[in-house]
Every structure is written in C-alpha cells, then in structure tokens.
Design a protein around this motif. Structure first.
Motif, PDB file in Angstrom:
ATOM      1  N   MET A   1     -51.162  -8.457  19.680  1.00 45.27           N
ATOM      2  CA  MET A   1     -50.759  -7.289  20.448  1.00 45.27           C
ATOM      3  C   MET A   1     -50.952  -7.526  21.930  1.00 45.27           C
ATOM      4  N   ARG A   2     -49.891  -7.239  22.667  1.00 47.14           N
ATOM      5  CA  ARG A   2     -49.981  -7.372  24.114  1.00 47.14           C
ATOM      6  C   ARG A   2     -50.220  -5.993  24.751  1.00 47.14           C
ATOM      7  N   LEU A   3     -50.542  -6.017  26.041  1.00 44.93           N
ATOM      8  CA  LEU A   3     -50.950  -4.756  26.663  1.00 44.93           C
ATOM      9  C   LEU A   3     -49.802  -3.787  26.892  1.00 44.93           C
ATOM     10  N   LEU A   4     -48.588  -4.289  26.896  1.00 43.79           N
ATOM     11  CA  LEU A   4     -47.453  -3.365  26.979  1.00 43.79           C
ATOM     12  C   LEU A   4     -47.459  -2.458  25.744  1.00 43.79           C
ATOM     13  N   THR A   5     -47.706  -3.066  24.602  1.00 43.79           N
ATOM     14  CA  THR A   5     -47.755  -2.296  23.351  1.00 43.79           C
ATOM     15  C   THR A   5     -48.939  -1.331  23.370  1.00 43.79           C
ATOM     16  N   HIS A   6     -50.077  -1.828  23.830  1.00 45.51           N
ATOM     17  CA  HIS A   6     -51.260  -0.963  23.922  1.00 45.51           C
ATOM     18  C   HIS A   6     -50.968   0.291  24.753  1.00 45.51           C
ATOM     19  N   ASN A   7     -50.172   0.120  25.798  1.00 46.73           N
ATOM     20  CA  ASN A   7     -49.859   1.240  26.685  1.00 46.73           C
ATOM     21  C   ASN A   7     -49.004   2.315  26.012  1.00 46.73           C
ATOM     22  N   MET A   8     -48.413   1.970  24.887  1.00 47.93           N
ATOM     23  CA  MET A   8     -47.554   2.935  24.181  1.00 47.93           C
ATOM     24  C   MET A   8     -48.256   3.585  22.992  1.00 47.93           C
ATOM     25  N   LEU A   9     -49.310   2.941  22.497  1.00 45.58           N
ATOM     26  CA  LEU A   9     -49.955   3.431  21.277  1.00 45.58           C
ATOM     27  C   LEU A   9     -50.978   4.520  21.561  1.00 45.58           C
ATOM     28  N   SER A  10     -51.134   5.421  20.603  1.00 43.17           N
ATOM     29  CA  SER A  10     -52.190   6.419  20.715  1.00 43.17           C
ATOM     30  C   SER A  10     -52.700   6.757  19.322  1.00 43.17           C
ATOM     31  N   SER A  11     -53.829   7.447  19.283  1.00 45.31           N
ATOM     32  CA  SER A  11     -54.403   7.851  18.008  1.00 45.31           C
ATOM     33  C   SER A  11     -53.760   9.172  17.590  1.00 45.31           C
ATOM     34  N   ASN A  12     -53.101   9.144  16.434  1.00 42.71           N
ATOM     35  CA  ASN A  12     -52.409  10.356  15.981  1.00 42.71           C
ATOM     36  C   ASN A  12     -53.132  11.066  14.852  1.00 42.71           C
ATOM     37  N   ILE A  13     -54.439  10.926  14.839  1.00 39.47           N
ATOM     38  CA  ILE A  13     -55.242  11.615  13.825  1.00 39.47           C
ATOM     39  C   ILE A  13     -55.091  13.119  14.014  1.00 39.47           C
ATOM     40  N   LYS A  14     -54.970  13.820  12.886  1.00 39.69           N
ATOM     41  CA  LYS A  14     -54.801  15.275  12.922  1.00 39.69           C
ATOM     42  C   LYS A  14     -55.968  15.920  13.685  1.00 39.69           C
ATOM     43  N   GLY A  15     -55.632  16.788  14.614  1.00 41.74           N
ATOM     44  CA  GLY A  15     -56.666  17.505  15.351  1.00 41.74           C
ATOM     45  C   GLY A  15     -57.046  16.831  16.666  1.00 41.74           C
ATOM     46  N   VAL A  16     -56.632  15.584  16.850  1.00 44.86           N
ATOM     47  CA  VAL A  16     -56.950  14.898  18.106  1.00 44.86           C
ATOM     48  C   VAL A  16     -55.966  15.352  19.181  1.00 44.86           C
ATOM     49  N   ALA A  17     -56.472  15.893  20.270  1.00 47.29           N
ATOM     50  CA  ALA A  17     -55.603  16.441  21.309  1.00 47.29           C
ATOM     51  C   ALA A  17     -55.104  15.356  22.241  1.00 47.29           C
ATOM     52  N   ASN A  18     -56.000  14.430  22.595  1.00 44.89           N
ATOM     53  CA  ASN A  18     -55.574  13.371  23.496  1.00 44.89           C
ATOM     54  C   ASN A  18     -56.049  12.013  22.993  1.00 44.89           C
ATOM     55  N   GLY A  19     -55.175  11.351  22.238  1.00 47.28           N
ATOM     56  CA  GLY A  19     -55.527  10.086  21.601  1.00 47.28           C
ATOM     57  C   GLY A  19     -55.186   8.869  22.447  1.00 47.28           C
ATOM     58  N   PHE A  20     -54.952   9.084  23.735  1.00 45.37           N
ATOM     59  CA  PHE A  20     -54.557   7.992  24.631  1.00 45.37           C
ATOM     60  C   PHE A  20     -55.454   7.978  25.866  1.00 45.37           C
ATOM     61  N   PRO A  21     -55.802   6.810  26.377  1.00 51.42           N
ATOM     62  CA  PRO A  21     -55.551   5.483  25.816  1.00 51.42           C
ATOM     63  C   PRO A  21     -56.607   5.084  24.789  1.00 51.42           C
ATOM     64  N   LEU A  22     -56.225   4.188  23.907  1.00 48.73           N
ATOM     65  CA  LEU A  22     -57.166   3.661  22.927  1.00 48.73           C
ATOM     66  C   LEU A  22     -58.063   2.640  23.621  1.00 48.73           C
ATOM     67  N   ARG A  23     -59.363   2.746  23.379  1.00 49.22           N
ATOM     68  CA  ARG A  23     -60.302   1.771  23.918  1.00 49.22           C
ATOM     69  C   ARG A  23     -60.151   0.471  23.128  1.00 49.22           C
ATOM     70  N   ILE A  24     -60.380  -0.641  23.803  1.00 48.37           N
ATOM     71  CA  ILE A  24     -60.202  -1.926  23.123  1.00 48.37           C
ATOM     72  C   ILE A  24     -61.536  -2.607  22.878  1.00 48.37           C
ATOM     73  N   VAL A  25     -61.749  -3.040  21.646  1.00 44.63           N
ATOM     74  CA  VAL A  25     -62.870  -3.927  21.346  1.00 44.63           C
ATOM     75  C   VAL A  25     -62.252  -5.298  21.077  1.00 44.63           C
ATOM     76  N   ALA A  26     -62.543  -6.246  21.961  1.00 47.49           N
ATOM     77  CA  ALA A  26     -61.909  -7.561  21.842  1.00 47.49           C
ATOM     78  C   ALA A  26     -62.856  -8.571  21.211  1.00 47.49           C
ATOM     79  N   GLU A  27     -62.430  -9.184  20.123  1.00 48.25           N
ATOM     80  CA  GLU A  27     -63.221 -10.260  19.514  1.00 48.25           C
ATOM     81  C   GLU A  27     -62.589 -11.612  19.795  1.00 48.25           C
ATOM     82  N   LYS A  28     -61.245 -11.614  19.829  1.00 47.47           N
ATOM     83  CA  LYS A  28     -60.554 -12.864  20.134  1.00 47.47           C
ATOM     84  C   LYS A  28     -59.295 -12.554  20.946  1.00 47.47           C
ATOM     85  N   VAL A  29     -59.213 -13.168  22.122  1.00 47.04           N
ATOM     86  CA  VAL A  29     -58.044 -12.983  22.985  1.00 47.04           C
ATOM     87  C   VAL A  29     -57.394 -14.341  23.178  1.00 47.04           C
TER      88      VAL A  29
END
Lengths: 122, 217
Positions: A1-29
């Motif tokens: 996943m590249r950061l352009l994609t990250h910029n478009m993704l959000s958490s769509n869990i029910k009840g979440v009002a603002n799921g953007f931006p997703l925090r990143i935990v990086a293990e391998k880049v």
C-alpha cells in the motif's frame, strides 16, 4: 500500500464519526522506484489531505516533507522529488492501519490492507 | 489501413496476448460469483474506454471486485497513472498481486467489501468492473454499481446481463444519481464450466458493456 491509497481510506465501522486518517503502524516498509510524472503530482497535490499525508510519511520513517505546503512549492524540483518519493515509492508492506476513534487495527499483509469489517461493526 | 490504425490494432492484439497468460481463480468461490474476465472481452472493454473516451491513460482507475486483477492490469498496461484493485477475497488478491509482478506493473490492492467502500477525496477518475451478475446473491450487481458511482468522478465501465438492461438503466439514473447510462455494445460472455451446477460445458450469455457518468455529489 502506498500513501496515495492511505489518503483515500478510512475506518467505516458503524458509529465512527470520523474514521480518517488511519494511523499507521509500520513493521516493514519497502521502496520501489517509479518514474516521476509532474502533471500527475500537481493533480494529486490539489486533492490530497496534506496533513494526513505528511503524518503518514513520517510513520513510514520518511521525515523530509514540510508540515505545510502550498501549490507554489510544486515549482521546486527538490520538493517534487520528495513529494513523488513519499507518495509513490514508499510501500507499507507489513503493519496495520488503526482507526483513529476506536483503535481497531486493520492489518496490512503483503502490502494489502484488510479493511473487512466484523459482523458487529456494520 | 493507415499507420495509426495499424499501431492500435497491434497494441490491441498485444494486450490480449499479455492478458492471456495471467493466473485465474484456482478454486473459484460460487457465492462470490467468481468468473474470470477473459482477455478478449477485457482488452475490448479497456480499449473502448481509452480510445473512445480517454478514461484510462493518465487516470486513477479502480477495478472493483478485481478478482485476479485482469481489468485493472489491463488498465495499468494502457498507461493508467494509478490502479487500485479492490476485492473481498484474500486468495484473489494474492493472485492479482502475483499477476502484477509477472507483468511488471504496479497495482494497489485493498481488501474490502463493496458495501462498505468509501474512498475519500475526488481522486478516482474511472471505475472498471465485471461485477457479479447477481444470480447467486440477489442485488449483488446493484451493490457494485452503487459503490462504483459513488467512487468514480469521471466514468464507470461495467458488464451486466443484457436481460437486466432496463432495470440497470432505471436504477443508475434514478437511485444512484448517474448523469448518464449508455450501453456501448453487446458482447458474448463465455462462461466456462467452473461449477458443478453448470450442466453445459460452456455457456454463452449476452452481456452489455455500459458506460455510466456519475452525477456530482
């Protein structure tokens, strides 16, 4: 996943009002060089959420991007090189994306973020 | 034949040839209506999108329900800036990833259910897809169309059974806020005998190639 994609993704869990931006935990880049395309970068610059992008790049260990940027900086080839590198050459290969509200982790394996929701999240 | 035409025809054949070598579903899942999109239909679909409408090269393209990635990889080969393949199924995504490596093109892959898909910003120009026809799970085709028209800012290309033409048109325009919905051509879709419930060796069904223009939100 590249950061352009990250910029478009959000958490769509029910009840979440603002799921953007997703925090990143990086293990391998990993880095994969690609050819630079100025028109594309200019076009994307206008559409990106810059703050989310810069924070994301830092969580991948890349610290060269400024906190704030405006379109005039696109005239500088030094800036373009950095922007290009962070947007298109860095890949989060293993790690997770974390919902900013709930802390729920969406795993990233082999470069593919798994955004599937559990039954009780929809 | 003039040279321009010759060049394009060459490229169409080339594209079809490259796509012919891709891995397909090794263990197709019937509930997801996983059918391979053949190289013939794919290359024509993408060529129409590119040559008649300029919707592929220098665009951000999403392949919705990408399966093994055939449509998205074809878009990458035709010069799309960024291609994002989205599918619910892990096995398919891994195959798509292998196929991208084989073809030496970059494709972003995301595992997500179309029903919960949301891509922020107006980054995506074009969606191309071969959605389930909704024969196993009623309404699956419409879930895809709804998501596609939400995500694309420029155009959506999709294949649907010709028998559902009126329904598709009405729903796209009335319920999904499409600005236009046009059948570009009718194609024959060869369904190989993949599943046990297929009685005939091969079924040939009529499908429409659609182009939808999304409405502004």
């Amino acid at each position: 996943m590249r950061l352009l994609t990250h910029n478009m993704l959000s958490s769509n869990i029910k009840g979440v009002a603002n799921g953007f931006p997703l925090r990143i935990v990086a293990e391998k880049v990993i880095e994969k060089p690609v050819e630079m395309n100025h028109d594309f970068l200019k076009n994307m610059f206008a559409k990106l959420d810059w703050k989310a992008f810069v924070d994301a790049s830092r969580s991948l260990g890349y610290v060269e991007l400024p906190d704030e940027a405006d379109a005039s900086m696109l005239e500088s080839s030094e800036f373009l090189n950095k922007f290009h590198h962070a947007l298109l050459e860095l890949h989060l290969e293993e790690g997770a994306l974390v919902c900013p509200e709930t802390g729920r982790k969406f795993p990233v394996n082999k470069g593919i973020p798994n955004m599937l929701l559990h039954e009780d999240e929809v | 034949m003039n040279r321009e035409k010759e060049r394009k025809r060459m490229k169409l054949k080339q594209l079809e040839g490259l796509l012919g070598d891709l891995d397909q579903f090794s263990d197709p899942k019937v509930e997801l209506e996983q059918y391979p999109t053949g190289p013939h239909i794919t290359s024509r679909m993408l060529y129409t999108a590119e040559n008649s409408f300029g919707d592929v090269s220098d665009r951000v393209v999403v392949d919705l329900g990408c399966g093994c990635g055939t449509l998205g990889l074809a878009a990458a080969l035709l010069g799309a800036d960024i291609v994002i393949g989205i599918d619910v199924d892990t096995d398919s995504l891994l195959t798509a990833s292998t196929n991208a490596e084989e073809l030496e093109v970059e494709i972003e892959l995301v595992q997500c259910d179309v029903k919960h898909l949301d891509l922020r910003g107006q980054v995506v120009d074009t969606v191309i897809m071969n959605p389930p026809f909704g024969t196993r799970k009623k309404g699956a085709d419409m879930d895809f169309l709804r998501a596609a028209l939400k995500v694309a800012s420029r155009a959506v290309y999709s294949l649907h059974k010709t028998s559902t033409r009126e329904h598709i048109k009405r729903t796209a325009l009335r319920d999904f806020n499409a600005k236009s919905a046009e059948v570009l051509c009718e194609l024959r879709y060869d369904l190989p005998q993949l599943y046990k419930f297929h009685r005939k060796k091969e079924v040939d069904i009529a499908v429409d190639l659609w182009r939808f223009v999304p409405g502004t939100a």
